[in-house]
Design a protein around this motif. Structure first.
Motif, PDB file in Angstrom:
ATOM      1  N   THR A 183      21.894  29.738  -4.159  1.00 42.73           N
ATOM      2  CA  THR A 183      22.396  28.502  -3.538  1.00 42.73           C
ATOM      3  C   THR A 183      23.410  27.859  -4.484  1.00 42.73           C
ATOM      4  OG1 THR A 183      20.578  27.270  -4.547  1.00 42.73           O
ATOM      5  CG2 THR A 183      20.276  27.943  -2.247  1.00 42.73           C
ATOM      6  N   THR A 184      24.131  26.900  -3.942  1.00 46.10           N
ATOM      7  CA  THR A 184      25.065  26.145  -4.783  1.00 46.10           C
ATOM      8  C   THR A 184      24.968  24.663  -4.420  1.00 46.10           C
ATOM      9  OG1 THR A 184      26.695  26.809  -3.151  1.00 46.10           O
ATOM     10  CG2 THR A 184      26.904  27.804  -5.308  1.00 46.10           C
ATOM     11  N   SER A 185      25.341  23.831  -5.371  1.00 41.35           N
ATOM     12  CA  SER A 185      25.493  22.397  -5.093  1.00 41.35           C
ATOM     13  C   SER A 185      26.823  22.206  -4.364  1.00 41.35           C
ATOM     14  CB  SER A 185      25.520  21.621  -6.409  1.00 41.35           C
ATOM     15  OG  SER A 185      26.689  21.992  -7.122  1.00 41.35           O
ATOM     16  N   GLU A 186      27.143  20.985  -4.010  1.00 43.14           N
ATOM     17  CA  GLU A 186      28.500  20.707  -3.516  1.00 43.14           C
ATOM     18  C   GLU A 186      29.485  21.061  -4.640  1.00 43.14           C
ATOM     19  OE1 GLU A 186      29.432  19.191  -0.313  1.00 43.14           O
ATOM     20  OE2 GLU A 186      27.479  20.164  -0.100  1.00 43.14           O
ATOM     21  N   PRO A 187      30.715  21.465  -4.289  1.00 38.36           N
ATOM     22  CA  PRO A 187      31.672  21.834  -5.359  1.00 38.36           C
ATOM     23  C   PRO A 187      32.311  20.597  -6.016  1.00 38.36           C
ATOM     24  CG  PRO A 187      32.646  22.206  -3.201  1.00 38.36           C
ATOM     25  CD  PRO A 187      31.258  21.716  -2.946  1.00 38.36           C
ATOM     26  N   LEU A 188      31.482  19.899  -6.789  1.00 34.14           N
ATOM     27  CA  LEU A 188      31.961  18.642  -7.397  1.00 34.14           C
ATOM     28  C   LEU A 188      32.403  18.869  -8.829  1.00 34.14           C
ATOM     29  CD1 LEU A 188      29.164  16.169  -6.167  1.00 34.14           C
ATOM     30  CD2 LEU A 188      31.433  16.567  -5.164  1.00 34.14           C
ATOM     31  N   MET A 189      33.638  18.496  -9.129  1.00 31.91           N
ATOM     32  CA  MET A 189      34.139  18.574 -10.498  1.00 31.91           C
ATOM     33  C   MET A 189      34.244  17.161 -11.064  1.00 31.91           C
ATOM     34  SD  MET A 189      34.461  21.794 -11.121  1.00 31.91           S
ATOM     35  CE  MET A 189      35.471  21.958 -12.583  1.00 31.91           C
ATOM     36  N   ILE A 190      34.280  17.101 -12.391  1.00 34.44           N
ATOM     37  CA  ILE A 190      34.360  15.799 -13.071  1.00 34.44           C
ATOM     38  C   ILE A 190      35.697  15.692 -13.783  1.00 34.44           C
ATOM     39  CG2 ILE A 190      33.355  14.358 -14.892  1.00 34.44           C
ATOM     40  CD1 ILE A 190      30.699  15.938 -14.399  1.00 34.44           C
ATOM     41  N   GLY A 191      36.421  14.606 -13.511  1.00 38.31           N
ATOM     42  CA  GLY A 191      37.629  14.312 -14.278  1.00 38.31           C
ATOM     43  C   GLY A 191      37.316  13.172 -15.225  1.00 38.31           C
ATOM     44  N   TYR A 217      34.952  14.612  -8.012  1.00 33.78           N
ATOM     45  CA  TYR A 217      35.901  15.057  -6.985  1.00 33.78           C
ATOM     46  C   TYR A 217      35.397  16.338  -6.333  1.00 33.78           C
ATOM     47  CZ  TYR A 217      40.682  14.487  -5.246  1.00 33.78           C
ATOM     48  OH  TYR A 217      41.783  14.215  -4.474  1.00 33.78           O
ATOM     49  N   ASP A 218      35.320  16.316  -5.025  1.00 36.09           N
ATOM     50  CA  ASP A 218      34.919  17.525  -4.281  1.00 36.09           C
ATOM     51  C   ASP A 218      36.162  18.398  -4.103  1.00 36.09           C
ATOM     52  OD1 ASP A 218      34.346  19.410  -2.271  1.00 36.09           O
ATOM     53  OD2 ASP A 218      32.843  18.105  -1.368  1.00 36.09           O
ATOM     54  N   VAL A 219      36.137  19.574  -4.739  1.00 37.58           N
ATOM     55  CA  VAL A 219      37.344  20.414  -4.750  1.00 37.58           C
ATOM     56  C   VAL A 219      37.237  21.601  -3.787  1.00 37.58           C
ATOM     57  CG1 VAL A 219      37.957  19.720  -7.095  1.00 37.58           C
ATOM     58  CG2 VAL A 219      36.545  21.754  -6.751  1.00 37.58           C
ATOM     59  N   ARG A 220      36.152  21.601  -2.973  1.00 40.55           N
ATOM     60  CA  ARG A 220      35.986  22.663  -1.961  1.00 40.55           C
ATOM     61  C   ARG A 220      36.158  24.077  -2.528  1.00 40.55           C
ATOM     62  NH1 ARG A 220      32.768  21.788   1.754  1.00 40.55           N
ATOM     63  NH2 ARG A 220      32.037  20.268   0.283  1.00 40.55           N
ATOM     64  N   ASP A 221      37.187  24.812  -2.056  1.00 47.59           N
ATOM     65  CA  ASP A 221      37.305  26.223  -2.452  1.00 47.59           C
ATOM     66  C   ASP A 221      38.264  26.457  -3.615  1.00 47.59           C
ATOM     67  OD1 ASP A 221      35.463  27.152  -0.598  1.00 47.59           O
ATOM     68  OD2 ASP A 221      36.941  26.979   0.999  1.00 47.59           O
ATOM     69  N   ALA A 222      38.694  25.358  -4.246  1.00 47.85           N
ATOM     70  CA  ALA A 222      39.576  25.502  -5.411  1.00 47.85           C
ATOM     71  C   ALA A 222      38.735  25.486  -6.681  1.00 47.85           C
ATOM     72  CB  ALA A 222      40.580  24.363  -5.447  1.00 47.85           C
ATOM     73  N   LEU A 277      32.326  20.900 -18.560  1.00 51.57           N
ATOM     74  CA  LEU A 277      30.872  20.840 -18.372  1.00 51.57           C
ATOM     75  C   LEU A 277      30.654  20.443 -16.906  1.00 51.57           C
ATOM     76  CD1 LEU A 277      27.931  20.864 -19.112  1.00 51.57           C
ATOM     77  CD2 LEU A 277      28.214  18.730 -20.350  1.00 51.57           C
ATOM     78  N   ALA A 278      30.793  21.441 -16.037  1.00 54.58           N
ATOM     79  CA  ALA A 278      30.786  21.190 -14.585  1.00 54.58           C
ATOM     80  C   ALA A 278      29.341  21.111 -14.079  1.00 54.58           C
ATOM     81  CB  ALA A 278      31.572  22.286 -13.875  1.00 54.58           C
ATOM     82  N   ASP A 279      28.599  20.120 -14.579  1.00 55.63           N
ATOM     83  CA  ASP A 279      27.167  20.086 -14.252  1.00 55.63           C
ATOM     84  C   ASP A 279      26.855  19.475 -12.885  1.00 55.63           C
ATOM     85  OD1 ASP A 279      27.654  17.461 -14.862  1.00 55.63           O
ATOM     86  OD2 ASP A 279      26.156  17.313 -16.471  1.00 55.63           O
ATOM     87  N   ARG A 280      27.916  19.156 -12.117  1.00 55.20           N
ATOM     88  CA  ARG A 280      27.707  18.763 -10.713  1.00 55.20           C
ATOM     89  C   ARG A 280      28.016  19.931  -9.783  1.00 55.20           C
ATOM     90  NH1 ARG A 280      27.848  13.125 -10.065  1.00 55.20           N
ATOM     91  NH2 ARG A 280      27.377  12.236 -12.091  1.00 55.20           N
ATOM     92  N   ARG A 281      28.442  21.038 -10.377  1.00 55.50           N
ATOM     93  CA  ARG A 281      28.817  22.198  -9.569  1.00 55.50           C
ATOM     94  C   ARG A 281      27.997  23.390 -10.059  1.00 55.50           C
ATOM     95  NH1 ARG A 281      35.072  24.213  -8.705  1.00 55.50           N
ATOM     96  NH2 ARG A 281      34.744  25.184  -6.671  1.00 55.50           N
ATOM     97  N   ILE A 282      26.770  23.435  -9.579  1.00 58.29           N
ATOM     98  CA  ILE A 282      25.796  24.378 -10.127  1.00 58.29           C
ATOM     99  C   ILE A 282      25.540  25.500  -9.125  1.00 58.29           C
ATOM    100  CG2 ILE A 282      23.381  24.587 -10.885  1.00 58.29           C
ATOM    101  CD1 ILE A 282      25.033  22.970 -12.823  1.00 58.29           C
TER     102      ILE A 282
END
Ligand code: MEV
Length: 424
Positions: free
Chosen positions: A104-112, A177-182, A215-220
């Motif tokens: 499974t995956t979380s939402e594709p959330l990145m941190i700026g 930021y939700d970056v979807r498929d990027a 450290l993309a810990d929202r995109r697991i």
């Protein structure tokens, strides 16, 4: 429909393997061509980085037997190290017996991140930013209409006070930021740069750095597998002994950073190989993985190994997985496009789920070998082939020289040269 079970693949010629992959996957023979040539022309490479003078190749192997979330997957792996592709394929075969990998995956959330310096009152400035959160998010959200169209965009804003540092106190603003498929670096960096003047106006400070956090810990991404204990038995080792050996090996990595670094390196052998094959930024994945491995204050294993009530071996892996299937090298490198197509993934999350499954399989391959016969036996026969080639062996000679060195337990270039002379 792809099938990832191809018997005798290991012993086929390169041509035969390509034909098999074309049969077993949605790829047509011309779509496999980028792997024959390496995929990238020097002219295309010249547009990717600076001062290009040529290309650099890696072997591309296919890991077999993978089933991820009930679907057969052929996993492309770009890697120079022997035993890795074979190890992943074998463990995927064992995992199939327990239903394959569930991922499974979380939402594709990145941190700026935005670093706000020269702020007079940090706590007051922090609250002021929160007061303007809705406006700031709306601004960030409007920056990338394409991403927005596909359901991405700014999701949240968080402010941390760093009370002291070598330059005194400052604020850190996180834009989620939700970056979807990027992969997301461009979208997030652009959004941070765009917000900076507004944050300066709100806080009276200066926005210094504006950059994505690796450290993309929202995109697991998470994967687990169950290996029927009986299927672990081999040679003189019982299934229970192999299972308990793997669990004890995991325990070592769980408590000792020196071991955890090597244990996680084994995971990354699988992860990076697929990340590279798909044209993704493996340095970002490495940075995220190792930073995540120390999230509780001590560097530890990214995976866990234990047993279920029936005594079967159970493995889990959780790690950040900032990979994309649109933009960057993934889009411009023909071999990366072939890799994405081979796996039949339609979203970055599906790709992340496969990668984390390969990482878990790879980890198990290493622990199984380490907990039983040791790592060198498997390594040696493949290493021997490389030594034979380095000594000048070609064609059938490679296997002949290599197997003699393995039988003699002497795998050295001088011995390979002697054997080669003898055969000639
Ligand atoms: C070698 O590339 C990887 C291993 O060292 C991993 C491990 O020790 O778990 C075998």
């Amino acid at each position: 429909m792809t099938t990832s079970r191809i018997s005798g693949f290991y012993n086929m010629t390169l041509e035969e393997r390509r034909a098999q992959i074309a049969d077993a996957s949605p790829l047509t023979p011309p779509e496999l061509a980028p792997w024959t040539s390496g995929g990238l022309s020097p002219e295309a490479a010249d547009h990717m980085i600076e001062n290009v003078i040529g290309l650099y190749s890696l072997p591309l192997g296919i890991a077999l037997n993978f089933m991820v979330n009930g679907r057969d997957v052929l996993a492309p792996m770009a890697i120079e190290e022997p035993s890795v592709v074979a190890g992943a394929s074998f463990m995927a075969k064992l995992a199939r017996g327990g239903g394959g990998f569930t991922a499974t995956t979380s939402e594709p959330l990145m941190i700026g991140q935005m670093q706000v310096i020269n702020v007079v009152n940090l706590h007051e400035a922090k609250l002021k930013i929160y007061e303007h959160k809705a406006d700031l998010l709306a601004e960030a959200d409007s920056i990338d209409p394409i991403l927005k169209k596909f359901g991405g965009g700014a999701r949240d804003l968080e402010v941390r006070v760093i009370a002291d540092s070598p330059i005194g106190g400052f604020l850190v603003v996180h834009l989620i930021y939700d970056v979807r498929d990027a992969m997301g670096a461009n979208a997030v960096n652009t959004a941070c740069e765009r917000l900076a003047p507004k944050i300066e106006a709100i806080t009276g400070g200066k926005v210094h750095l504006r950059i994505l956090s690796n450290l993309a810990d929202r995109r697991i991404a998470r994967a687990r597998c169950t290996i029927p204990v009986k299927s672990l038995a081999f040679d003189s080792f019982s299934g229970e002994a192999v299972r308990d050996g793997i669990i004890a090996a995991y325990a070592f990595a769980a408590v000792d950073p020196y071991r955890a670094a090597t244990h996680n390196k084994g995971i990354m052998n699988g992860v990076d190989a697929v990340v590279i094959a798909t044209g993704n930024d493996w340095r970002a994945i490495e940075a995220g993985a190792h930073a995540y491995a120390v999230k509780n204050g001590q560097y530890t294993s990214l995976s866990t190994w234990g047993k279920d009530p029936d005594g079967n071996l159970v493995g889990t892996l959780e790690m950040p997985m900032a990979v994309g299937i649109v933009g960057g090298a993934t889009k411009v490198h023909p071999a990366a496009q072939a890799a994405v197509k081979l796996m039949g993934v339609k979203t970055a999350n599906e790709l992340a789920e496969i990668i984390v499954s390969v990482g878990l399989a790879q980890n198990m391959a290493a622990l199984r070998a380490l907990a039983t016969e040791g790592i060198q036996r498997g390594h040696m026969s493949l290493h021997a082939r490389q030594v034979a080639i380095a000594a000048g062996a070609t064609g059938e000679m490679v296997e002949k020289v290599a197997s003699q060195m393995v039988a003699e337990k002497v795998v050295r270039i001088d011995r390979a040269e002697e054997i080669l002379k003898g055969i000639k």
